[in-house]
Design a protein around this motif. Structure first.
Motif: not given
Length: 353
Positions: A88-94, A170-175, A190-201
């Motif tokens: 929900i927040h991602d859609d709003m930010m984008d 939240m860290a990945g979303q900001y990155l 970009a791979l680090k962002i992918a790891t934290y934004k989506s991969g880990k969680y």
């Protein structure tokens, strides 16, 4: 086991939302659209995060008899509520107009405000409503876990993992947002962002979540990381490909949505590094342009294909998935757990939506 687990998670989530809806509507009838929107939003989705949690629990030897497993379904449903908050927040930010083939939450409330000729700016109202609804989903995720019926030791073990999961998300979303504001982003970043934004969680932390519910040893959690981190990267890279080349009738998003939004993914980073200066200038002229036409999107896709970025990303997906499958076949994981992890690896990386 996979389909049965999904049905169990669906039932647990539906039961929890029914109670939460009743509590909201008892406060004031004007909250009915909020509770209804959340229920409808959570009616869809792949349930990957709770499914990985269940796999982590079963792989660590957790009890699979009733009512123990039903309690785990209830606890794991909290992860789907966290996912709702993120989306929900991602859609709003984008500024995304759609999600799963329907108007995104902020667009729904914007349209409702216009329809009733509400006072003030409809777009602002829609954004504020989505912000609050996402926050509500986050609060309810904690409530779902606390009310799931797990015992005190399980709750003590799982809460730090859940906290870490939320922080990393939240860290990945900001990155991700920060990267979209940069002129250049390296493939490694970009791979680090992918790891934290989506991969880990999406994978590693849900597995840890399930392992904690089974009160597993630290060694097994390390094994779950060996499976979850590479598979999490592969999962997000598949998402990145679908965001550019996916079928909108399957993804529920407009064609080339990531190109319109200017997402600085590993796919885009590699493409830009391989294009000629003239091609790069042509690509960046339309990348992130919300007024880009279908012809512009087609041309950007052609340039990405020409750069070899698709083959580059597919190779990483294959390599990371192989690493995950090797870790997931370790005999320290129960046979049922190994089977679930193998099935989920395919579901996460070989998908069209």
């Amino acid at each position: 086991m996979l389909s049965g687990s999904r049905l169990g998670i669906d039932r647990a989530l539906e039961d929890f939302l029914t109670e939460a809806t009743g509590a909201l509507n008892a406060i004031d009838p004007n909250l009915a659209p909020i509770s209804s929107a959340l229920q409808q939003f959570l009616a869809g989705g792949k349930r990957l995060r709770p499914l990985f949690a269940v796999a982590g629990y079963i792989g660590a030897g957790g009890q699979v008899q009733s009512p123990a497993l039903e309690t785990i379904y209830k606890a794991s449903a909290s992860l789907e509520l966290l996912q709702a908050c993120a989306l929900i927040h991602d859609d709003m930010m984008d500024g995304s107009d759609t999600r799963r083939g329907a108007p995104s939450i902020h667009r729904q409330f914007e349209a409702a405000h216009k329809a009733r000729t509400g006072v003030g700016n409809s777009e602002d109202f829609g954004g504020a409503a989505a912000l609050l609804l996402g926050d509500l989903a986050l609060v309810l995720s904690n409530q779902a876990l606390n009310e799931s019926g797990i015992n005190d030791e399980q709750l003590r073990r799982v809460n730090p993992i859940f906290d870490t999961m939320k922080t990393e998300l939240m860290a990945g979303q900001y990155l991700d947002m920060h990267a979209s504001s940069q002129v250049e982003v390296s493939v490694d970043d970009a791979l680090k962002i992918a790891t934290y934004k989506s991969g880990k969680y999406t994978i590693e932390r849900p597995l840890h979540f399930g392992g904690a519910l089974a009160l597993c040893a630290p060694e097994l959690q390390e094994l779950y990381s060996a499976y979850g981190i590479p598979l999490g990267i592969a999962f997000q890279l598949r998402d990145d490909l679908l965001g550019v080349f996916g079928d909108s009738s399957l993804t529920g998003k407009p064609a080339g949505d990531d190109l319109i939004e200017g997402k600085r993914t590993a796919l885009i980073s590699h493409a830009l590094s391989e294009l000629s200066p003239t091609e790069r200038a042509e690509f960046t002229a339309n990348f992130g342009n919300r007024r880009a036409t279908s012809l512009h999107i087609s041309r950007m896709r052609e340039l990405i294909q020409k750069s070899g970025a698709v083959e580059f990303i597919e190779k990483i997906i294959e390599e990371k998935t192989t690493l995950a499958l090797e870790a997931g076949s370790d005999p320290r994981i129960t046979s049922e757990g190994r089977e679930l992890l193998a099935q989920l690896a395919i579901a996460a990386t070989r998908r069209s939506a």
